[in-house]
Design a protein around this motif. Structure first.
Motif, short mmCIF file in Angstrom:
data_model
loop_
_atom_site.label_atom_id
_atom_site.label_comp_id
_atom_site.label_asym_id
_atom_site.label_seq_id
_atom_site.Cartn_x
_atom_site.Cartn_y
_atom_site.Cartn_z
N GLU A 197 0.83 -1.20 0.00
CA GLU A 197 0.00 0.00 0.00
C GLU A 197 0.87 1.25 0.00
O GLU A 197 1.88 1.32 0.70
N LEU B 122 -2.36 3.66 -3.82
CA LEU B 122 -2.18 2.36 -4.48
C LEU B 122 -2.30 1.28 -3.42
O LEU B 122 -1.62 1.32 -2.39
N ASN B 123 -3.18 0.33 -3.68
CA ASN B 123 -3.35 -0.81 -2.78
C ASN B 123 -3.53 -2.06 -3.63
O ASN B 123 -4.41 -2.12 -4.49
N THR B 124 -2.68 -3.02 -3.39
CA THR B 124 -2.76 -4.27 -4.15
C THR B 124 -2.51 -5.44 -3.21
O THR B 124 -1.71 -5.35 -2.28
N SER B 125 -3.22 -6.53 -3.45
CA SER B 125 -3.08 -7.73 -2.62
C SER B 125 -3.30 -8.97 -3.48
O SER B 125 -4.06 -8.94 -4.45
N PHE C 120 -7.22 -11.76 -6.25
CA PHE C 120 -6.38 -10.60 -6.53
C PHE C 120 -7.21 -9.34 -6.41
O PHE C 120 -8.37 -9.30 -6.82
N HIS C 121 -6.60 -8.30 -5.84
CA HIS C 121 -7.28 -7.01 -5.71
C HIS C 121 -6.28 -5.90 -5.97
O HIS C 121 -5.12 -5.98 -5.55
N ALA C 122 -6.71 -4.85 -6.65
CA ALA C 122 -5.86 -3.68 -6.88
C ALA C 122 -6.72 -2.44 -6.97
O ALA C 122 -7.78 -2.44 -7.60
N THR C 123 -6.26 -1.37 -6.32
CA THR C 123 -6.89 -0.06 -6.42
C THR C 123 -5.81 0.97 -6.69
O THR C 123 -4.79 1.02 -5.99
N THR D 219 -9.85 -3.29 -9.43
CA THR D 219 -9.98 -4.63 -9.99
C THR D 219 -10.12 -5.64 -8.86
O THR D 219 -9.35 -5.59 -7.89
N HIS D 220 -11.09 -6.56 -8.99
CA HIS D 220 -11.26 -7.69 -8.08
C HIS D 220 -11.36 -8.96 -8.93
O HIS D 220 -12.07 -8.97 -9.94
N THR E 248 -13.69 -4.92 -13.20
CA THR E 248 -12.74 -3.81 -13.27
C THR E 248 -13.51 -2.55 -13.60
O THR E 248 -14.31 -2.54 -14.54
#
Length: 547
Positions: free
Chosen positions: A371, A387-390, A408-411, A430-431, A466
């Motif tokens: 993050e 930015l957050n991604t997991s 997967f997740h990204a913001t 995106t999820h 997305t």
């Protein structure tokens, strides 16, 4: 003018003659045999002649007159005469060696700085660069000068550089003034690692303080050099950054009736002076969907860069299911703006209705996340970068069968500054959930404010989606801006397993009030190539309060 003759005229501030001042005459000659070339008169305080003549001599050296002579003549009519013979002017200096004092300078200077022959007009800049290079390495009180100057017959003189290197300085202590309960553990990485004291590390410290939203600098920092230690004094003031964010949404139901939905977000930050952040969200959407979500983040545990974050989400959807998600883990925080970590996740769901692909399940997994969050002090538009991604793997237990899943997740959010009035905001979300058999009660929900506007809040279910939200903002003044809404999205239809697209469009206005930011927006959305239906227009009233 004879060849090689250089005229040097020094413009000095004249002090009116009085009983406390004397007048002197500075006479310049090209050589002993040459006639007087020029004369400069000046008034100086009594008993201060050496200070003035030394200054003139230093300027002659910078011009290359290393062989100049000074002759003092007798007083004549209350005027003291000083005669400078310039002699030959040299153009370069050849450095024979570096005189080492206390430690080996060969390991301290970069090879690019160590030149053999240097132009006279560049020698001062060259010595300053050497000193700056040592200062960046922590040797703050190093002295560098030319010694053993040798006059030659050519245009190049010879000299040696003496480096009297001081003891290396580190940041030993940071003292906070003004904010007595400041969480000093946030700055441990500046003192625990014995950071070298230089401009680079102090700028990094200043930037770290500027990025902390709950504190501001009220005075320029100061440095105290002691014999065996170096202390930095920071003058700070605490800022309240608690916020309450509320939304009320208006839309038409399938039977044409007006429906209300909304949520409340509460953020409490640094109230315990531990830089902690507590979040509480309550959401009430259409179709009797409710969500209660809480999280607690505590950085810099054990006075180090490690922290802990825990989340609990409880979601209920009418008579279909209830789902409980719990996460906890550790993260490493190299600076205030970013962190990277690992979470343990546990999710359980109870299916309360008899629906296909909707059964009780339990899953456990591991999640890696990263993050970055940057904000500005502008209350009207505080966004800068987020930015957050997991990425995670889970083992799901369903009907006594185990299955491995991947998610997967990204913001990504960024506010682009076109000019002082025009801004563009982009938010990409995106999820993705990969599984052989996906249950309805483990799908993601999206739609509405926060994902794609023009649709009912969290009215769309999917295992993959997305969305790209865009806003063009035009600032009318420091308290108001108007903005457009143009959002795009793609998702996988859970029933047909086909990818569909959707778009939302509209506009809004944001107003900075004494209570906080009031945002009014109206948007419409449509699926694929469906016709525009004005009856599906959604209006949102959002108020973010600072306290």
């Amino acid at each position: 003018m004879k060849q090689g003759l250089v005229l040097i005229i020094y413009m000095l501030i004249s002090i009116p003659a009085s009983g406390q001042h004397e007048q002197i005459a500075v006479i310049y000659k090209n050589s002993i045999k040459s006639p007087i070339d020029s004369t400069t008169y000046m008034n100086i305080p009594k008993d201060n002649h050496n200070l003035k003549t030394d200054s003139i001599a230093n300027k002659l050296l910078k011009k290359g007159y290393y062989d100049h002579l000074l002759k003092k003549t007798l007083r004549n009519d209350s005027v003291i005469r000083y005669e400078f013979t310039l002699n030959k002017r040299y153009t370069h200096i050849k450095i024979n060696e570096y005189i080492k004092t206390k430690r080996n300078t060969n390991n301290l200077f970069s090879l690019s700085r160590k030149r053999n022959i240097i132009p006279i007009n560049d020698i001062e800049n060259y010595l300053n660069k050497l000193k700056k290079e040592l200062t960046q390495q922590g040797y703050s009180f190093t002295e560098i000068n030319l010694e053993r100057i040798k006059i030659t017959a050519s245009d190049t003189i010879e000299a040696q550089i003496n480096t009297n290197i001081s003891n290396k300085r580190h940041i030993d202590k940071i003292v906070i003034k003004g904010y007595k309960k400041f969480p000093i553990s946030l700055l441990r990485n500046f003192t625990n690692n014995k950071n070298t004291f230089n401009n680079q590390i102090t700028n990094k410290l200043e930037k770290s303080i500027a990025n902390m939203p709950f504190v501001k600098k009220i005075k320029e920092s100061e440095v105290l050099f002691k014999k065996d230690s170096t202390q930095i004094f920071l003058y700070l003031e605490k800022i309240n950054t608690n916020t309450a964010d509320g939304l009320i949404g208006f839309n038409n139901s399938d039977n044409g009736k007006l429906e209300l939905n909304g949520f409340i977000n509460l953020k409490l930050q640094n109230n315990l002076n531990r830089a902690e952040t507590f979040l509480l969200q309550y959401r009430n959407d259409n179709n009797d969907q409710t969500l209660i979500s809480t999280s607690l983040s505590i950085p810099y545990l054990w006075n180090g860069p490690l922290g802990n974050k825990s989340n609990l989400n409880i979601q209920r959807r009418d008579s279909t299911y209830q789902r409980t998600e719990f996460k906890t883990g550790l993260f490493y925080k190299p600076n205030w703006q970013s962190n990277v970590g690992i979470n343990y996740t546990n999710t359980t769901s109870n299916a309360t209705g008899e629906t296909i692909d909707n059964e009780d399940f339990t899953k456990n997994g591991i999640e890696l996340f990263y993050e970055v969050r940057k904000e500005t002090t502008n209350q009207l538009m505080p966004e800068d970068l987020y930015l957050n991604t997991s990425v995670g793997v889970n083992k799901r237990e369903l009907s006594n069968k185990s299955e491995n899943q991947f998610n997967f997740h990204a913001t990504f959010l960024k506010l682009w500054h076109l000019n002082s009035r025009s801004k563009v905001l982009n938010r990409l979300i995106t999820h993705y959930l990969e599984s052989n058999t996906i249950q309805f009660n483990e799908l993601y929900q999206f739609g509405g404010l926060g994902s794609i506007r023009g649709f009912n809040q969290n009215s769309i279910d999917s295992s993959f989606y997305t969305t790209l939200a865009t806003e063009y903002r035009y600032r009318l003044n420091d308290q108001i801006y108007v903005h457009s809404i143009l959002d795009f999205g793609i998702f996988e239809n859970f029933n047909t397993k086909k990818t569909e697209s959707l778009v939302g469009y509209g506009g809004g206005i944001a107003i900075l009030t004494q209570a906080g930011i009031l945002n009014l927006s109206i948007a419409n959305g449509k699926f694929n190539k469906a016709k525009v239906d004005l009856s599906s227009t959604v209006a949102h009233i959002n108020l973010k309060i600072y306290f």
